[in-house]
Each structure stands twice: as C-alpha cells, then as structure tokens.
Design an enzyme around this catalytic site. Structure first.
Site, PDB file in Angstrom:
ATOM      1  N   ASP A  27       0.878  -1.461   0.088  1.00  0.00           N
ATOM      2  CA  ASP A  27      -0.314  -0.137   0.192  1.00  0.00           C
ATOM      3  C   ASP A  27       0.877   0.929  -0.011  1.00  0.00           C
ATOM      4  O   ASP A  27       1.567   1.151   0.751  1.00  0.00           O
ATOM      5  CB  ASP A  27      -0.440   0.168   1.276  1.00  0.00           C
ATOM      6  N   ASP A  30      -1.257  -0.685   6.127  1.00  0.00           N
ATOM      7  CA  ASP A  30      -1.651  -0.175   7.153  1.00  0.00           C
ATOM      8  C   ASP A  30      -3.164   0.310   7.722  1.00  0.00           C
ATOM      9  O   ASP A  30      -3.697   0.401   8.975  1.00  0.00           O
ATOM     10  CB  ASP A  30      -0.866   1.098   7.441  1.00  0.00           C
ATOM     11  N   ASP A  33      -7.194  -1.549   3.978  1.00  0.00           N
ATOM     12  CA  ASP A  33      -6.297  -3.208   3.722  1.00  0.00           C
ATOM     13  C   ASP A  33      -6.383  -4.053   3.944  1.00  0.00           C
ATOM     14  O   ASP A  33      -5.975  -4.951   3.426  1.00  0.00           O
ATOM     15  CB  ASP A  33      -4.830  -2.120   3.922  1.00  0.00           C
TER      16      ASP A  33
HETATM   17 MG   LIG Z   1      -2.304   3.167   3.971  1.00  0.00          MG
END
Ligand SMILES: [Mg+2]
Length: 371
Positions: free
Chosen positions: A63, A263, A267
């Site tokens: 990500d 995070d 996600d």
């Molecule tokens: Mg993120």
C-alpha cells in the site's frame, strides 16, 4: 532355529532405533525459534504456517500512503522567486496558514515551527475555497494559493515560474505560490514524502528476487512520482478501497505467492486475501488483527527480514529432518542384522533429538538487520 536372545536383542534395537521421536520435534522446534527470533526484532508472526508460506513468497504488494510514505504531507521544496531568503517565504506562508485546518496548511506551519521561525500575526485573514488564502501582515497583503488565484488577483506568472510549477506538479507535489503586494515571492511545494527506509527495503527485496508492486487509490501521476523515488516499476493506481482485495486475487491467479503490506482500514480485506498479510504496527487496529505478520517497529525493512527469517527457518526444518532421519536410516539396517546394541541404539536416538534441538537453536544467531 537361530539364537533367540540374540534375535530379541536385534528386535529391541530395531524398535528403539526406528523411533521417530526427533522427527516429531524437527518442525516445531525450528518454528518456535524462528517465531521467537522474529518477536525479538519486533516482527510478530501469528503461527508457524505463516513462516512456511513466506518462504515461497514471489510478490510483495505495498500500500502506498502510510506504508511506503509517511501518510501526511510535508514541505518538500521552497523556491525563491524575488531574491528573498527561503525562510522569509516560509514565514509568510506559515503566517497566512496559521489559522488553517487544511492538511497542506498544517504542513507549512509545521515546517516553519520546525525551523524555529517566528510566525507573524495576520489580520484580515480570508480563505478562498479551493484556491488559496490571503491576509495582511503590517499592511502587507500576503497571498498564498494556486495559479488561478494569482492571475485573478493581477499577478504576472512568467514562463520560467510556470515551468517550475509544472515540474513540481509532475513530481506529484502540490505547488503553491506566495505573493506580497502584487510581487511573486516564491513557491512552496507540499507532498506526502516517502519513509527514508522504504527505498532500502525495496532494493533489498529486489536482491531477494521478489517482485514489488505498489497499490494506491491516488492518481497515476502522483503514484508514479512516488514509485520512481522508491525504485518500484510496477504501479497499480486509482484503485478504489473496495477493490484492493481483487487486485491481490488477480495477481495470485497468475501463480504468484503474494504478501500484502498495509496499514489502513481499507487494506484489511487485501491483507486477509493475500497469502501473507503484513500489517504496519502504527496502522489501523483492523489491519493489525487481519495481518499474519505485524511489524511493531513500523519499519518496512522488516518485510525483508521476515522473508529472510522464514527462509532461514525453513532451511533449519530441512536440516532437522535430515538429523532426525539419518540416525534411523543408518541404524535400522544395522540393528536388523543384530549388529547394534540396544543401548547404543538408545544413545543414538537421544543424540538424534539433541542434534535437532541444537540445530534449531543455531537459528538464534540469525541476524535481524537487512544489510
Ligand atoms: Mg495506507
């Protein structure tokens, strides 16, 4: 008829030497040391099977925001246009933004405070939505904002300045002009910046022959600018939060063993879909609950360490299996011919388990650093 006592002894020796006790501890002993070693380095691994999967890893999807980047904007460039010091430009920009709650404004104020600049008081402060902000400092009219606002306010933007703005924007930055009484003072650029250790992590993954993909909801241009800085050549941009898991699935379908590093709340489905979900410790709780590996130190270099640790652990398991089998496979035929004393057979079995334990504990010497 043979010799019965001798046959009995051979029978007992065979029974003892064929005991697969070391075999039973070969895998768990290594996994236990591996997981423990990870915890020591701030890498929490939920169960040994994660390590087994991590060994076969072929692609890591990152990500972007908050994982590879800090996740909050900061001042990246200050370009003086009227031969005034950079501090002066930042001070003026911070002064008009001082009351602002906009993340870009906060970044400017933070930068000024960080440089210990004293931020003057502003009067007649006015925000122009989507364009900028203006205010007065001791009757000086300060303007901060985009090109359109400056043109509307009668400022001249020459081609050289235009070129600087375009260059900053193509680097994925938000460039803002700073003006005072009709004169352009400079440009302040703000962007989400990459974490300093991220680049090293990507390079280390490359060395481990792992493919790296960056996944983001951001627009293509910003995403590519960040990817370029990090040395990532595969970017999947403009992905809606709900589609991240689908992207992981698509890559898995090509036969890749995928780790997803993230995070955020958005996600979590992708972390759950991936073969290995790796959550950043400072991230959202739901991400951490879904992740099979949690990087407590928030350091993406630990992704590489996790992979190296899993490979080292799997190697230990293989070595352990060797140590568990070697005594048996050599001992059984010898014992069957009545050539092995049951006492020696018992000693060999103890030695077999001991070899496995000692070999596993050697994993404690695993180096946790990436270099
Ligand atoms: Mg993120």
């Amino acid at each position: 008829m043979g010799n019965f006592p001798q046959a009995l002894l051979a029978f007992i020796a065979v029974l003892i030497i064929s005991c697969p006790c070391a075999l039973g501890i070969a895998t768990p002993a290594a996994l236990m040391v591996g997981v423990g070693k990870g915890a020591e380095g701030g890498i929490l691994i939920r169960g040994g099977e994660i390590l087994e999967r991590a060994e076969k890893l072929s692609t890591v999807i990152f990500d972007k925001t908050g994982t590879l980047t800090r996740g909050e904007p900061s001042v990246t460039d200050i370009v003086p246009l009227a031969e005034r010091p950079k501090d002066e430009i930042l001070r003026l920009a911070a002064a008009v933004e001082a009351g602002s709650e906009h993340p870009l404004g906060e970044a400017i104020v933070r930068a000024a405070r960080h440089q210990m600049l004293d931020i003057p008081k502003v009067s007649n402060f006015e925000a122009i939505p989507g364009q900028g902000i203006r205010g007065e400092i001791n009757r000086d009219r300060i303007l901060l904002g985009n090109r359109r606002l400056f043109r509307e306010q009668g400022y001249q933007i020459n081609p050289a300045t235009e070129e600087i703005l375009t260059r900053l924007e193509s680097d994925g930055k938000t460039a803002m002009l700073v003006g005072c009484n009709g004169l352009l003072m400079g440009i302040v650029a703000v962007a989400d910046t990459i974490k300093p250790e991220a680049k090293e992590a990507i390079a280390a993954l490359r060395r481990e022959k792992v493919k790296v993909v960056m996944l983001t909801g951001d627009n293509q241009r910003t995403a590519e600018a960040i990817a370029r800085q990090l040395g990532i050549d595969k970017v999947i941009a403009e992905v809606l939060p709900g589609d991240k898991a689908q992207v992981v699935k698509d890559i898995q379908r090509r036969g890749e063993v995928v780790a997803m590093v993230g995070d955020g709340v958005n996600d979590a489905p992708a972390l759950a879909t991936a073969d290995i979900g790796i959550a950043i410790g400072s991230g959202a709780d739901v991400a951490k609950e879904t992740g099979g590996i949690i990087l407590v130190k928030n350091d993406v270099r630990d992704v590489v360490t996790s992979i190296r640790l899993s490979r080292a652990t799997m190697l230990k398991i293989k070595q352990n299996l060797f140590w568990a089998f070697i005594y048996n496979s050599i001992g059984i035929p010898i014992a069957a011919f009545g050539l092995l004393n049951p006492i020696i057979a018992a000693a060999a079995m103890a030695l077999s388990s001991l070899s496995v334990i000692i070999n596993s504990s050697l994993l404690k010497g695993f180096k946790l650093s990436t270099s």
